[in-house]
Enzyme design. Structure first.
Site, PDB file in Angstrom:
ATOM      1  N   GLY A  16       5.678   3.379  -0.323  1.00 21.89           N
ATOM      2  CA  GLY A  16       6.234   4.266  -1.347  1.00 21.89           C
ATOM      3  C   GLY A  16       5.441   4.138  -2.624  1.00 21.89           C
ATOM      4  O   GLY A  16       4.223   4.010  -2.591  1.00 21.89           O
ATOM      5  N   GLY A  19       0.824  -1.207   0.000  1.00 24.28           N
ATOM      6  CA  GLY A  19       0.000   0.000   0.000  1.00 24.28           C
ATOM      7  C   GLY A  19       0.855   1.251   0.000  1.00 24.28           C
ATOM      8  O   GLY A  19       2.079   1.175  -0.170  1.00 24.28           O
ATOM      9  N   LYS A  20       0.184   2.364   0.194  1.00 22.46           N
ATOM     10  CA  LYS A  20       0.847   3.671   0.101  1.00 22.46           C
ATOM     11  C   LYS A  20       2.106   3.774   0.960  1.00 22.46           C
ATOM     12  O   LYS A  20       3.081   4.393   0.563  1.00 22.46           O
ATOM     13  CB  LYS A  20      -0.134   4.767   0.531  1.00 22.46           C
ATOM     14  CG  LYS A  20      -1.033   5.226  -0.593  1.00 22.46           C
ATOM     15  CD  LYS A  20      -1.249   6.737  -0.508  1.00 22.46           C
ATOM     16  CE  LYS A  20      -2.097   7.225  -1.667  1.00 22.46           C
ATOM     17  NZ  LYS A  20      -3.519   7.335  -1.294  1.00 22.46           N
ATOM     18  N   ARG A  21       2.063   3.179   2.145  1.00 24.13           N
ATOM     19  CA  ARG A  21       3.227   3.344   3.029  1.00 24.13           C
ATOM     20  C   ARG A  21       4.481   2.698   2.458  1.00 24.13           C
ATOM     21  O   ARG A  21       5.584   2.946   2.939  1.00 24.13           O
ATOM     22  CB  ARG A  21       2.934   2.819   4.436  1.00 24.13           C
ATOM     23  CG  ARG A  21       2.824   1.317   4.489  1.00 24.13           C
ATOM     24  CD  ARG A  21       2.478   0.814   5.864  1.00 24.13           C
ATOM     25  NE  ARG A  21       1.970  -0.535   5.802  1.00 24.13           N
ATOM     26  CZ  ARG A  21       0.777  -0.855   5.302  1.00 24.13           C
ATOM     27  NH1 ARG A  21      -0.016   0.087   4.826  1.00 24.13           N
ATOM     28  NH2 ARG A  21       0.371  -2.109   5.264  1.00 24.13           N
TER      29      ARG A  21
END
Ligand code: GLU
Length: 486
Positions: free
Chosen positions: A258, A254-256
């Protein structure tokens, strides 16, 4: 003869093109191409609230960049269109009416507030969430009363209360769900739009999709789909749910982690062919060794039998390595084209445009072996195009040397370079290696000082070739400037 394979990629335009979605698209495309089948794009835009402006274009661009061409869908057209769900509302409404009239679905008049209260109550009692089926058995009279209040109902599916629903998944085998765990899902919302589950099965049937390839998280929706196919009297397609993608910390990608948009990888200088190769190995493999596979290799060898159930880790270091290999394998001419583009985009504005192709042609071979992404090219070569005197003076002074010895080394080098007959890489090497010995320096020391002086940076392409391309005049001016700093 078995029918033509028809696969689809059915993105919802709710954001950027996530690499996970692109992996689903790639597998569906590979399966279609391997089987001589048809690959279809269908835009599932029925969640009006989550629709994002420009998302469809972003997704189509991402697909095009990766090289996934589609036979039917937006822009391509086809006999089963339109390929955008918001343009097919009639079809879903008609199907919903049919399910109601045959007793498989019902109108539900519960207000959002009532549903909200119900949910809060369920949470309080630690009950699983789900519609309590209040409208499922409304009498004719009760329904009439609701109609008079002019409440626009939703249409809900009459999920069987008992028994189980099973389906066969090509990757996961037999999957069984207890019907008691499924609630009466909404098919049609009060705004006349279908939900994902409903539109999805209506279209997969209408578009004669033979194989549904999609991410593992849709397994839990599939029993609902099976029940809907049955109620509609449709034969369900084959299902293949692709294993989850994890980040390097083994949590869901996911977004975390990168960059998760395919666009980011394009901007960071990854080659689409490397990206395709990398994505193909996220859940599929040819055997337990082969890593590098061209687009054609992938098409020739792809099979659902070798898709694994084990979650795949998105390992950026591996992607970087693979990209470097693809860059090194490009023909010089192909690499030149990509270098030109990355320089156009990445060089500071003071670099003189248009860039000279002949000049770039001399530079490209100096970096092809060295970069892992095209993004590094302008960083590594900017001194060829712009002045580079902004470095810190300490960068000039090699290990175990001081200002005085560095000044002397550069001064002698400057004189010899001035007198050198021919300023090509070979002559430069022939001059500078013995010079290090003469000055009682390690080659690393002398070359280090010269490298900083002529490039302004510690990491640069090979020194002699670099100096030859820069030319005598520029090298002498820059060494002079370096001496001025010392
Ligand atoms: N629209 C769904 C999505 O966003 C499609 C899922 C499917 O392939 O059935 O992923």
């Amino acid at each position: 003869m078995s029918p033509t394979v028809r696969t689809r990629f059915a993105p919802s335009p709710t954001g950027y093109p996530h690499v996970g979605n692109m992996r689903s698209a790639l597998f569906a495309w590979l399966f279609a191409r391997h089987s001589g089948g048809v690959f279809i794009i269908r835009i599932e835009d029925t969640d009006v609230a989550r629709k994002v402006e420009g998302a469809v274009e972003g997704i189509l661009d991402g697909l095009r960049w990766l090289g996934l061409d589609w036979d039917e869908g937006p822009e391509a057209g086809g006999d089963y269109g339109p390929y955008v769900q918001s343009q097919r509302l009639e079809l879903y409404q008609e199907a919903a009416r049919r399910l109601v009239s045959q007793g498989d679905a019902y109108y539900c008049y519960c207000s959002p507030e009532r549903l909200e209260e119900m949910r809060a109550d369920q949470t309080r009692r630690k009950q699983p969430p789900g519609y309590d089926r209040r409208c499922r058995e409304l009498s004719q009279e009760e329904r009439g009363k609701k109609e008079e209040e002019s409440i626009t109902p939703v249409v809900r599916f009459k999920t069987p209360l008992t028994g189980e629903t099973r389906f066969h998944d090509i990757i996961w085998g037999d999957v069984v769900f207890d019907n008691s765990t499924l609630d009466d899902l909404v098919l049609l919302k009060s705004d006349g739009y279908p939900t994902y589950n409903f539109a999805n099965i209506i279209d997969d049937h209408a578009m004669e999709i033979t194989h549904v390839l999609r991410a593992e998280e849709f397994i839990s929706s599939t029993p609902r789909h099976i029940l809907l196919y049955r109620a509609m009297g449709y034969e369900p397609p084959y299902f293949a749910h692709l294993p989850m993608l994890l980040g390097s910390d083994r949590s869901k990608l996911g977004k975390r982690h990168g960059a998760v948009s395919i666009t980011d990888y394009r901007e960071q200088g990854y080659l689409p062919e490397a990206m395709m190769n990398f994505l193909a190995l996220l859940g599929w493999s040819l055997d337990d060794r082969t890593e590098l596979m061209s687009r054609q290799d992938l098409i020739d060898n792809f099979s659902l039998e070798r898709v694994s159930k084990t979650a795949a880790v998105f390992d950026r270091q591996k992607l970087e390595w693979m990209n470097g290999v693809y860059i090194r394998n490009l023909s010089p001419e192909d690499f030149l084209g990509r270098v030109l583009q990355s320089l156009e985009e990445g060089l500071p504005s003071e670099a003189k445009r248009p860039l000279s192709i002949d000049y770039v042609r001399q530079i490209a071979p100096l970096v092809q072996e060295r970069v892992k992404t095209l993004f590094e090219v302008p960083l590594l070569t900017r001194f060829f195009f712009v002045d580079c005197q902004e470095y810190d003076v300490t960068l000039l002074i090699p290990k175990n040397m001081d200002t005085e010895s560095t000044r002397r080394a550069l001064e002698v080098s400057r004189q010899r370079l001035e007198a050198l007959a021919s300023f090509d890489a070979e002559s430069l090497e022939g001059l500078l290696r013995p010079l290090a010995v003469e000055l009682e320096l390690k080659t690393g020391q002398l070359f280090g000082a010269l490298r900083t002086a002529v490039t302004g940076q510690k990491a640069a392409p090979p020194l002699f070739e670099t100096m030859a391309v820069l030319g005598r005049e520029t090298c002498l001016v820059r060494i002079e400037q370096a001496l001025g700093k010392l």
